[in-house]
Design an enzyme around this catalytic site. Structure first.
Site: not given
Ligand code: PEP
Length: 249
Positions: A11, A13, A97, A99, A167, A173, A212
């Site tokens: 992703n 973003k 998601h 976000e 998630e 992040g 992460s």
């Molecule tokens: C995400 O936003 O879908 C995600 C998993 O981000 P990160 O791997 O950076 O934690």
């Protein structure tokens, strides 16, 4: 990880201009030399979908959007419909998601409507769910996530391909991840919610872990029960870090 092929999706973003297509090409070139047997997808910003689809044509890497409208067309300034994503070359779309839930107030019902619109246009939705840090601290992670699955997965998906991505909001992040035991507990709760909702169809739905994931923790996460792959944010932005994760599949 169950015996089905791992599904690993990047992703990007709100990152990526024309120049970053070089990273996507480098991922494809690496896969050509290291056939890992995983299904691999990349979800760039909407502005790059058609160019990435063109750049990766014939490589086997699948392209996805990061959101779609629940509406088919009309007066929705700034929104992108599922059919538009499909037309641009996407086969996947992330919906719900955290976000989007945080920045745009998307609720489970909105996510379910988007997933339904996506599936109706032939896209494979990846439906995101995850608990907050507070919900985990009070021992509610599995219950909260199972509730999100029940409310965000429309029944019509019994007839369509889709995936769920677990998630934890606090893991995205942050460099933090739940333990493998904690991931397994939530993935089992998601599986139960899926089978409760969709019957036998819920058994084969891939459940990805996201939050992460990096080269150094990917193998442990992939080995966990009920983990069918990963949704990767930051570490999907360069070929070097993403291929480190693919190598662990
Ligand atoms: C995400 O936003 O879908 C995600 C998993 O981000 P990160 O791997 O950076 O934690």
């Amino acid at each position: 990880m169950p015996s089905a092929r791992a599904f690993i999706v990047g992703n990007w973003k709100m990152n990526g201009l024309e120049a970053e297509l070089a990273e996507a090409r480098a991922i494809a070139a690496w896969l050509d030399e290291h056939p890992v047997g995983a299904r691999v997808g990349l979800c760039p910003p909407a502005t790059l979908i058609s160019r990435m689809a063109e750049a990766l044509a014939g490589t086997g890497i699948e392209i996805g959007g990061q959101d779609c409208s629940a509406e088919a067309s009309g007066a929705h300034t700034g929104d992108v419909s599922a059919q538009m994503l499909r037309d641009a070359g996407a086969g996947l779309v992330i919906v719900g998601h955290s976000e989007r839930r945080a920045d745009h107030g998307e609720k489970n019902a909105d996510v379910a409507a988007k997933a339904k619109a996506a599936a109706g246009c032939g896209l494979e939705p990846i439906i995101c769910v995850g608990e907050s840090l507070q919900e985990r601290r009070i021992g509610r992670a599995s219950a909260v996530v199972a509730g999100q699955v029940r409310a965000s997965v429309p029944l019509v998906l019994a007839e369509h391909a889709f995936a769920v991505a677990y998630e934890p909001v606090w893991a995205i992040g942050s460099g933090l991840t739940p333990s493998v035991v904690e991931i397994e507990a939530v993935h089992r709760a998601i599986r139960s919610a899926l089978t409760e909702r969709l019957g036998g169809r819920g058994v084969a739905v891939p459940i990805l872990y996201g939050g992460s994931v990096k080269a150094d923790n990917a193998a442990g996460i992939f080995a966990a029960d009920e983990v069918g792959g990963a949704l990767v944010g930051g570490a999907s932005l360069t070929a070097e870090s993403f291929t480190g994760i693919l190598a662990a599949a």
